[in-house]
Scaffold this active site. Structure first.
Site, mmCIF file in Angstrom:
data_model
loop_
_atom_site.group_PDB
_atom_site.id
_atom_site.type_symbol
_atom_site.label_atom_id
_atom_site.label_comp_id
_atom_site.label_asym_id
_atom_site.label_seq_id
_atom_site.Cartn_x
_atom_site.Cartn_y
_atom_site.Cartn_z
ATOM 1 N N GLU A 166 -47.677 10.321 43.647
ATOM 2 C CA GLU A 166 -46.478 10.873 43.015
ATOM 3 C C GLU A 166 -46.590 11.133 41.512
ATOM 4 O OE1 GLU A 166 -43.138 8.395 44.071
ATOM 5 O OE2 GLU A 166 -43.275 8.926 46.178
ATOM 6 N N GLU A 345 -45.415 8.408 52.966
ATOM 7 C CA GLU A 345 -44.313 7.455 52.788
ATOM 8 C C GLU A 345 -43.059 8.052 53.384
ATOM 9 O OE1 GLU A 345 -43.402 6.021 48.808
ATOM 10 O OE2 GLU A 345 -45.541 5.755 48.393
HETATM 11 C C1 FCB Z 1 -41.809 5.911 46.131
HETATM 12 C C2 FCB Z 1 -42.964 5.031 45.666
HETATM 13 C C3 FCB Z 1 -43.087 3.737 46.433
HETATM 14 C C4 FCB Z 1 -41.744 3.116 46.713
HETATM 15 C C5 FCB Z 1 -40.790 4.135 47.312
HETATM 16 C C6 FCB Z 1 -39.439 3.589 47.670
HETATM 17 O O1 FCB Z 1 -41.460 6.791 45.124
HETATM 18 O O2 FCB Z 1 -44.180 5.719 45.793
HETATM 19 O O3 FCB Z 1 -43.942 2.890 45.702
HETATM 20 O O4 FCB Z 1 -41.242 2.510 45.597
HETATM 21 O O5 FCB Z 1 -40.638 5.217 46.454
#
Ligand code: FCB
Length: 443
Positions: A166, A345
């Site tokens: 990110e 994620e």
């Molecule tokens: C993302 C992050 C991860 C976690 C989630 C909820 O932005 O990459 O580490 O904190 O959010």
């Protein structure tokens, strides 16, 4: 293949990140990172929490692999702490730090769990920050050296290497809002940092491949689709504009080889220094791209973000809207020439409590995951090439500026005792993985 079945080799997994779970912040020769410094600064983190101990994963990693086995995970996405292996960011290696990851990877392989390794999940060594951090181009070279070191040691077993997690969160939240380490509020620095992250991604990709030609190199981007509040031409135009401004700063250079004009106009006098050859370096062909998806933004003609009446919101205040994931995957798949995709994620924070029966009943998380799995499968049927899915997160952990106040885990962590308890969503996920399908499972 039945529509509700996922491909045989689909990589179902879960994700964590070093600073959020490891703890052992000053043990076995680990150097300080910007997140240690930031969390130790009063007022920065909710309740004064720190990652000093976090989930104590540094000591409990074997138990955590047992947990992964119980879930039947096929893959595990984790990050390595740069300052654990190179305490000063460059130069002197900490053998104990490297050994930790070596053992972890070995044991994952024994458990038949594919490791997906992220080199940078936000925890820059503090010594590099003291020299200027990502504002300095030299940090990108230090990153490439760190990448080479890790691939040389682990590349015989780790096949999936991610340079950055990110970059947009690093840029916007670390350097514009200042809510993340290193806590700057300076757009001039931010855009230079953004460019240097991209240079580091390019140099890192080259270093990964030079160290081992057989491994896959990629990057993880978080994307929040911007969707119009209505079908009106004005709302649609505003949403498109919002997407361009907020979400294309990294997609465009990586997959199109140039920065988006809309962002350039916005950056104005804060334009970063870009050297000849940088754009080609950044736009190297990747073997995969990771997408982190949590929610969407809804935009009205005035450019304002709208709350949607009747929609469900998580503890983070993020709208639950699984169909937006499918729409976004289809959109980016048609607008960019993308390599294979992993959802790296996806997950949700809800108020979890241990019930009288000792269990954690989290039906909202099950629904959230189920609907996002379904929408991903639908996107795959639309032609999007998704190879795996990493739920955020394997366990509750240190949620950055919000400390331990937000729980995202498939596993509940009791921070007083470090006891782990699989939530209902964890049990349910194990079933999904075992059956390799979602639709027909009823909770
Ligand atoms: C993302 C992050 C991860 C976690 C989630 C909820 O932005 O990459 O580490 O904190 O959010």
């Amino acid at each position: 293949m039945q529509n509700n079945k996922f491909p045989q080799d689909f990589l179902w997994g879960a994700a964590t990140a070093a600073y959020q779970v490891e703890g052992a912040w000053n043990e076995d020769g680990r150097g300080e990172s910007i997140w240690d410094r930031f969390s130790h600064t009063p007022g920065r983190i909710t309740n004064g929490d720190t990652g000093d101990i976090a989930c104590d994963h540094y000591h409990r990693w074997e138990e955590d692999i047992a947990l992964m086995r119980r879930l039947g995970l096929k893959a595990y996405r984790f990050s390595t702490s740069w300052s654990r292996v190179l305490p000063g960011g460059r130069g002197l290696i900490n053998p104990k730090g490297l050994d930790f990851y070596d053992r972890l990877v070995d044991r994952l392989c024994v458990a038949n769990i594919e490791p997906l390794l992220t080199l940078y999940h936000w925890d820059l060594p503090q010594t590099l920050q003291d020299e200027g951090g990502w504002e300095n181009r030299s940090t990108a070279h230090a990153f490439a050296d760190y990448a080479a070191l890790m691939v040389k040691r682990l590349g015989d077993r780790v096949k999936y290497w991610t340079t950055f997690n990110e970059p947009s969160v690093i840029t916007y939240i670390g350097f514009i809002t200042g809510e993340h380490a290193p806590g700057f509020q300076d757009p001039r620095v931010a855009y230079q940092v953004a460019h240097h992250l991209m240079v580091a991604h390019g140099l890192g990709t080259q270093a990964i491949r030079a160290a081992n030609a057989d491994v896959n190199a990629g990057i993880v981007l978080n994307l929040w689709p911007a969707e119009p509040a209505s079908d009106s031409v004005e709302d649609v135009a505003a949403a498109n504009k919002y997407w361009e401004k907020q979400e294309t700063l990294f997609l465009d250079p990586i997959f199109k080889g140039h920065y988006p004009p809309a962002v350039y106009n916005m950056v104005g006098p804060n334009m970063p220094k870009i050297q000849d050859g940088d754009m080609a370096l950044i736009a190297q062909q990747l073997d995969f791209v990771g997408i982190n998806f949590y929610s969407r933004h809804v935009i009205s003609s005035t450019g304002e973000l709208k709350e949607i009446e009747g929609s469900e919101y998580t503890e983070m205040g993020w709208e639950v809207c699984a169909p937006a994931l499918r729409r976004m995957l289809v959109k980016i798949n048609s607008e960019y020439n993308l390599p294979p995709i992993f959802i790296t994620e996806n997950g949700a924070s809800f108020k979890d409590e241990v019930s009288a029966d000792g269990k954690i009943h989290d039906p909202r998380r099950i629904d959230y995951l189920k609907n996002h799995f379904i929408q991903t499968r639908l996107a795959m049927l639309d032609g999007v090439d998704v190879h795996g899915y990493m739920v955020w997160s394997l366990m509750d952990n240190f949620e950055w500026g919000l400390g331990f106040s937000k729980r995202f885990g498939l596993t509940y962590v009791n921070y007083a005792t470090q006891q782990r308890v699989l939530k209902d969503s964890g049990e349910w996920y194990a079933e999904v993985i075992r059956k390799n399908e979602v639709w027909e499972y009823h909770t």
